[in-house]
Scaffold this motif. Structure first.
Motif, PDB file in Angstrom:
ATOM      1  N   PRO A   5      91.430  42.270  32.580  1.00 42.60           N
ATOM      2  CA  PRO A   5      90.726  41.082  33.096  1.00 42.60           C
ATOM      3  C   PRO A   5      89.412  40.793  32.389  1.00 42.60           C
ATOM      4  CG  PRO A   5      91.565  42.434  34.896  1.00 42.60           C
ATOM      5  CD  PRO A   5      91.753  43.219  33.644  1.00 42.60           C
ATOM      6  N   SER A   6      88.630  41.837  32.114  1.00 40.67           N
ATOM      7  CA  SER A   6      87.330  41.631  31.470  1.00 40.67           C
ATOM      8  C   SER A   6      87.490  41.120  30.043  1.00 40.67           C
ATOM      9  CB  SER A   6      86.519  42.927  31.480  1.00 40.67           C
ATOM     10  OG  SER A   6      87.180  43.951  30.764  1.00 40.67           O
ATOM     11  N   VAL A   7      88.471  41.671  29.328  1.00 40.52           N
ATOM     12  CA  VAL A   7      88.727  41.233  27.952  1.00 40.52           C
ATOM     13  C   VAL A   7      89.242  39.803  27.951  1.00 40.52           C
ATOM     14  CG1 VAL A   7      90.132  41.617  25.892  1.00 40.52           C
ATOM     15  CG2 VAL A   7      89.166  43.569  27.129  1.00 40.52           C
ATOM     16  N   ARG A   8      90.095  39.502  28.908  1.00 35.02           N
ATOM     17  CA  ARG A   8      90.656  38.148  28.997  1.00 35.02           C
ATOM     18  C   ARG A   8      89.571  37.129  29.296  1.00 35.02           C
ATOM     19  NH1 ARG A   8      95.533  36.310  33.127  1.00 35.02           N
ATOM     20  NH2 ARG A   8      95.934  34.269  32.182  1.00 35.02           N
ATOM     21  N   PHE A   9      88.685  37.447  30.251  1.00 34.27           N
ATOM     22  CA  PHE A   9      87.616  36.508  30.582  1.00 34.27           C
ATOM     23  C   PHE A   9      86.661  36.337  29.407  1.00 34.27           C
ATOM     24  CE2 PHE A   9      83.352  35.543  32.146  1.00 34.27           C
ATOM     25  CZ  PHE A   9      83.609  34.366  32.835  1.00 34.27           C
ATOM     26  N   GLU A  10      86.371  37.430  28.703  1.00 36.36           N
ATOM     27  CA  GLU A  10      85.477  37.349  27.544  1.00 36.36           C
ATOM     28  C   GLU A  10      86.058  36.434  26.480  1.00 36.36           C
ATOM     29  OE1 GLU A  10      83.441  40.336  24.212  1.00 36.36           O
ATOM     30  OE2 GLU A  10      84.497  41.154  25.961  1.00 36.36           O
ATOM     31  N   ARG A  11      87.364  36.520  26.277  1.00 30.85           N
ATOM     32  CA  ARG A  11      88.024  35.655  25.292  1.00 30.85           C
ATOM     33  C   ARG A  11      88.000  34.198  25.746  1.00 30.85           C
ATOM     34  NH1 ARG A  11      94.256  36.716  24.039  1.00 30.85           N
ATOM     35  NH2 ARG A  11      94.340  36.173  26.254  1.00 30.85           N
TER      36      ARG A  11
END
Length: 262
Positions: A5-11
């Motif tokens: 989730p954190s990587v997805r939101f950052e992207r």
């Protein structure tokens, strides 16, 4: 594919910032255009609907400002994403990116503009407008209801984006059709008209037009310092959820063929 989730939101946030900056990159005034548009719209509609046609609306600039900000977000989010599956084809075809994430990042870019415009509005409302100057600290308790209303606006915008862009795969005329329909929807929304006159002339449209309910409730909270109309609030959330499920279904069925069709 990474589902962290954190990587997805950052992207998503990175794509949103890039999208927002690229819109104004080649303009000499740059990002200032994002702030200038609502000001020019206010000037035009103020002359038309307060000078030429006096509607006797207190704090008309604040009334108009609040309506145009929300309407412009909806209009730009829907009209600007009709061809999204074509213009952002490289993202989902070659980068293995989920299609829904492309829509979310595009609307997040619009949210950046919405945030700056809201800051301008509140600066005007509380520093200049007489209505805002009469507020006290205790008057802000109703502002918490702006959160579900803005979530509703975001969900409604992405829902229409999914529907329109999916239909575009097989029907390119949908872009022109939506221009006509959104113009009609603008006229049938209380963006520039007095709400009492709007409800009196079109008594059922406040319930049939989800943008009308959003505009009415935002103005009730900010300009009138009152609770939202909960019937309209839940009705509009229902509209947004319905169209989102419809759009998501179309995206899965029609959007899967977008790469070969477009």
């Amino acid at each position: 594919m990474n589902f962290n989730p954190s990587v997805r939101f950052e992207r998503l946030w990175l794509l949103a910032k890039i999208e927002y900056k690229l819109r104004y990159y080649e303009n000499k005034l740059g990002l200032f255009w994002a702030l200038l548009k609502p000001i020019t719209d206010i000037f035009i509609y103020y002359i038309a609907f307060n000078v030429v046609i006096d509607q006797n609306i207190p704090s008309f600039v604040a009334y108009l400002f609040s309506g145009l900000i929300l309407w412009n977000f909806f209009a730009e989010s829907t009209s600007g994403t009709v061809q999204l599956l074509k213009t952002k084809k490289f993202l989902y075809e070659y980068n293995n990116m989920q299609k829904i994430d492309i829509y979310i990042s595009t609307l997040l870019a619009n949210c950046i503009g919405l945030f700056f415009n809201l800051c301008m509005f509140f600066l005007y409302f509380f520093a200049i407008d007489n209505g805002g100057q009469n507020f006290h600290a205790a008057d802000f308790s109703n502002y918490i209801y702006l959160i579900p209303i803005f979530i509703n606006l975001f969900l409604l915008s992405i829902a229409f984006s999914l529907v329109l862009s999916s239909l575009y795969v097989y029907m390119h005329d949908i872009h022109q059709i939506w221009q006509v329909l959104s113009g009609l929807m603008f006229i049938l929304s209380p963006v520039v008209f007095k709400i009492d006159d709007y409800v009196k002339a079109l008594p059922s449209f406040a319930e049939l037009n989800p943008m009308a309910g959003i505009l009415i409730n935002v103005r009730r909270i900010i300009l009138q310092n009152s609770l939202p109309d909960f019937y309209l609030l839940f009705l509009d959330l229902g509209y947004a959820l319905f169209f989102f499920m419809l759009g998501f279904t179309l995206l899965k069925k029609i959007g899967a063929k977008a790469a070969e069709k477009l």
